[in-house]
Design a protein around this motif. Structure first.
Motif, short mmCIF file in Angstrom:
data_model
loop_
_atom_site.label_atom_id
_atom_site.label_comp_id
_atom_site.label_asym_id
_atom_site.label_seq_id
_atom_site.Cartn_x
_atom_site.Cartn_y
_atom_site.Cartn_z
N ASN A 266 17.34 -6.10 14.15
CA ASN A 266 16.10 -6.51 14.08
C ASN A 266 15.59 -7.80 13.32
O ASN A 266 14.57 -8.57 13.75
CB ASN A 266 15.41 -5.65 13.11
CG ASN A 266 15.42 -4.22 13.52
OD1 ASN A 266 15.49 -3.84 14.91
ND2 ASN A 266 15.16 -3.24 12.77
N VAL B 218 16.45 -10.35 16.55
CA VAL B 218 15.24 -10.59 17.55
C VAL B 218 14.00 -11.25 16.85
O VAL B 218 13.38 -11.95 17.77
CB VAL B 218 14.82 -9.22 17.92
CG1 VAL B 218 16.12 -8.67 18.94
CG2 VAL B 218 14.54 -8.04 16.99
N CYS B 219 13.87 -11.18 15.91
CA CYS B 219 12.65 -11.95 15.22
C CYS B 219 13.00 -13.54 15.20
O CYS B 219 12.14 -14.13 15.41
CB CYS B 219 12.52 -11.53 13.76
SG CYS B 219 11.19 -12.45 12.85
N ASP C 118 14.56 -15.01 17.69
CA ASP C 118 14.85 -15.34 18.90
C ASP C 118 13.40 -15.54 19.69
O ASP C 118 13.16 -14.90 20.16
CB ASP C 118 15.65 -14.26 19.61
CG ASP C 118 16.00 -14.46 21.15
OD1 ASP C 118 15.86 -15.76 21.36
OD2 ASP C 118 16.52 -13.77 21.64
N ILE D 127 13.58 -12.28 23.63
CA ILE D 127 12.77 -11.11 23.27
C ILE D 127 12.30 -11.17 21.88
O ILE D 127 12.83 -10.48 20.79
CB ILE D 127 13.52 -9.65 23.52
CG1 ILE D 127 14.29 -9.60 24.93
CG2 ILE D 127 12.89 -8.52 23.08
CD1 ILE D 127 15.07 -8.37 25.17
N TRP D 128 11.15 -11.54 21.52
CA TRP D 128 10.67 -11.90 20.22
C TRP D 128 10.05 -10.84 19.90
O TRP D 128 9.17 -10.27 20.34
CB TRP D 128 9.97 -13.22 20.39
CG TRP D 128 9.42 -13.85 19.10
CD1 TRP D 128 10.18 -13.66 17.83
CD2 TRP D 128 8.33 -14.48 18.64
NE1 TRP D 128 9.56 -14.46 16.87
CE2 TRP D 128 8.11 -14.89 17.16
CE3 TRP D 128 7.13 -14.83 19.26
CZ2 TRP D 128 7.26 -15.60 16.77
CZ3 TRP D 128 6.22 -15.46 18.77
CH2 TRP D 128 6.40 -15.83 17.40
N ASP D 129 10.42 -10.36 18.62
CA ASP D 129 9.69 -9.45 17.87
C ASP D 129 9.30 -9.55 16.39
O ASP D 129 9.93 -10.48 15.53
CB ASP D 129 10.79 -8.20 17.73
CG ASP D 129 10.43 -7.13 16.86
OD1 ASP D 129 9.04 -6.99 16.82
OD2 ASP D 129 11.04 -5.94 16.45
N THR D 130 7.97 -9.45 16.39
CA THR D 130 7.35 -10.29 15.17
C THR D 130 7.35 -9.10 13.99
O THR D 130 6.72 -9.30 13.01
CB THR D 130 5.98 -10.66 15.53
OG1 THR D 130 5.34 -9.66 15.91
CG2 THR D 130 5.97 -11.68 16.29
N SER D 131 8.05 -8.04 13.97
CA SER D 131 8.09 -6.82 13.04
C SER D 131 8.24 -7.56 11.60
O SER D 131 7.83 -7.10 10.57
CB SER D 131 8.72 -5.71 13.61
OG SER D 131 9.94 -6.16 13.43
#
Length: 142
Positions: free
Chosen positions: A29, A32-33, A35, A39-43
């Motif tokens: 988690n 990916v934030c 990256d 696959i960018w995850d802003t959570s």
């Protein structure tokens, strides 16, 4: 004293439960934030924003009192001077966090569930703390 320990344990339980609920015990988690080209995850940013908001509100209300509920005085830093060791240490911490995918709070929680996987991180953490202390004793000021 028992009430202070119970309160601390309760606060820690809430913090660790929040980490688990937000999925921050999984290093993927965090990775990916970071990256932003994949696959960018802003959570993680939302988790961080929520933490900052709660801390700002807590600080605002707590500082209206003369002293904390369970102590004689507030234990605040005496200096707001930012020196080179602080800046360098922050950078090293951030790089290590990004490479490992774990922040310190998640490591403490993960020690309960997967201690063997956390061992390399803890060795690096204690080595960094030892080196930092040794440099200060040697007179290193940045």
């Amino acid at each position: 004293m028992l009430l202070i320990m119970i309160t601390g344990l309760g606060a820690g339980d809430i913090f660790f439960s929040g980490l688990a609920l937000a999925g921050m015990l999984n290093p993927a988690n965090l990775l990916v934030c970071l990256d932003i080209f994949g696959i960018w995850d802003t959570s993680l940013g939302l988790v961080t924003a929520g933490g900052i908001l709660m801390n700002v509100a807590n600080h605002y209300f707590m500082m209206k009192h003369d002293r904390p509920i369970f102590d004689a005085r507030f234990d605040l830093p005496l200096s707001n001077y930012i020196d080179w060791p602080f800046l360098i240490g922050s950078k090293i911490f951030g790089i290590g966090w990004g490479l490992a995918g774990f922040c310190l709070g998640a490591v403490v929680v993960s020690l309960l569930f997967q201690p063997a996987q956390m061992l390399p991180f803890l060795v690096a953490l204690f080595a960094g703390a030892f080196i930092g202390r040794w440099l200060r004793v040697q007179g290193y000021r940045g």
